[in-house]
Design an enzyme around this catalytic site. Sequence first.
Site, PDB file in Angstrom:
ATOM      1  N   HIS A  27     110.958  75.624  60.327  1.00 22.41           N
ATOM      2  CA  HIS A  27     111.808  76.607  59.658  1.00 22.41           C
ATOM      3  C   HIS A  27     111.619  78.043  60.182  1.00 22.41           C
ATOM      4  CE1 HIS A  27     112.612  73.456  56.676  1.00 22.41           C
ATOM      5  NE2 HIS A  27     111.324  73.329  56.463  1.00 22.41           N
TER       6      HIS A  27
HETATM    7  O1  RIB Z   1     111.866  76.185  52.815  1.00 25.75           O
HETATM    8  C1  RIB Z   1     111.063  76.486  53.929  1.00 25.75           C
HETATM    9  C2  RIB Z   1     110.325  77.762  53.714  1.00 25.75           C
HETATM   10  O2  RIB Z   1     109.427  77.625  52.619  1.00 25.75           O
HETATM   11  C3  RIB Z   1     109.447  78.145  54.919  1.00 25.75           C
HETATM   12  O3  RIB Z   1     109.331  79.548  54.987  1.00 25.75           O
HETATM   13  C4  RIB Z   1     108.117  77.550  54.566  1.00 25.75           C
HETATM   14  O4  RIB Z   1     107.022  78.258  55.168  1.00 25.75           O
HETATM   15  C5  RIB Z   1     108.085  77.758  53.083  1.00 25.75           C
HETATM   16  O5  RIB Z   1     107.634  79.084  52.853  1.00 25.75           O
END
Ligand code: RIB
Length: 313
Positions: free
Chosen positions: A242
Amino acid sequence: MPRKIIIDTDPGKDDAVAILLALAAPEAVEVLAVVAVAGNVPLARTAANAAALLELGGRTDIPVYPGCAAPLTRPLVTAEHVHGETGLNGLELPPPARAPEAEHGVDAIIRLLRAEAPGTVTLCLLGPATNLAMALAKAPDIAPRIAEVVWMAGARSEGGNVTPAAEYNVYTDPEAAAVLLASGLKLTLMPLDLTHQLLVTRERLAALRALGTAAARATVAMFSEIDGTPQREREREGIPLHDPTVIAHLIDPTLFGGRQINVEVETASPFARGMTVADWYGVTGRPANALWLNAAAPDRFFALLEQRLARLP
Ligand code: RIB
Ligand code: CA
C-alpha cells in the site's frame, strides 16, 4: 529539484518500504522530517520504528517527531494482526541510536511549513490523518503553505480492509479524514482500488531477495510470509503493497492514473464508519476535492521499487 516532503507514518511493514523508497530517491524527494502517528501499532512503536528504519537507510540526519497517540475523537484501533506486535513483523532491527525528538509532531509540521517557502512542501501520509488534521486546527495559516497532500487512503471498488466498507487509515480516524476532504488542499489519494493491484508475489520476492542490499533483505523479511506458507489472502497471489505507492507517485507521476472527483467520508454510521464515498461518475454534483488514483502499472511499480532498493545500503 527534489520535492521537499514530510512523511507522516505508522510503521507498519508497508510504511517501512515507503520510507526506504523515499531514501532511495534523493533526486525526487528531500525528506525534511518523519512524523510518527499512532496506527498499526501504538505511537511509541511507530516512532521507534521510524527512527530504526532511517538508520537502516543510512539517514540518521533526518529527525523523527512523535505525533498524536490517538485519533481525534475515537479510541485507537491497532493492526498487530497484520504488522505484528513490533509493527515490523519478520524484521529485527537494533534499537535506533538517535531517539525521536522531544518536539511534538504536530508542532513540527507547523514549524516546518512556516519555515519553508509557501507551496514547496508535500505532506506524504501513510497512516491515519490525525497529525495533519490537528495541525490544520492548531495553525490554519499552514494550509496555503502546503503544496499537496498525497495519502494512502480509502476504497471504492475494493470495499474495505477493516470492515466491508472502510480502509484502515480512514477507518481509524474518519474525523481527521473529513477535515482533509473539506480543507481545499490539493489532495491525491491512493486507495485500495490502486494498491490491491500491486501484490508482492513469490516472483517479486525472489527478485527483491536477489538484490542483496539490507533494504531489500528487510523488505523480503517483512513480506515473505507468502513464501512457503499458505497464501495470506487466498483470493490473491500475493500481499498488497500500500504505502510505497505514495512515494512512487512522487518519483514517477506517470505510474498511476485516475480522476479528479468528489470524495466524502462516513463518520456517523455504525456500519459504514470510515467509508470513502468516491463519486467516480460525478453523479452528486459535489465539488471534486481529490485526485483518486486507481489505474496501476504493477510491473513498472515493482521495477521502480527493485531499482531503488538496490541503491540503498
Ligand atoms: O489500509 C492500508 C493502510 O493501513 C496502510 O497504510 C497500512 O500501513 C495501514 O496503516
Ligand atoms: Ca501505514
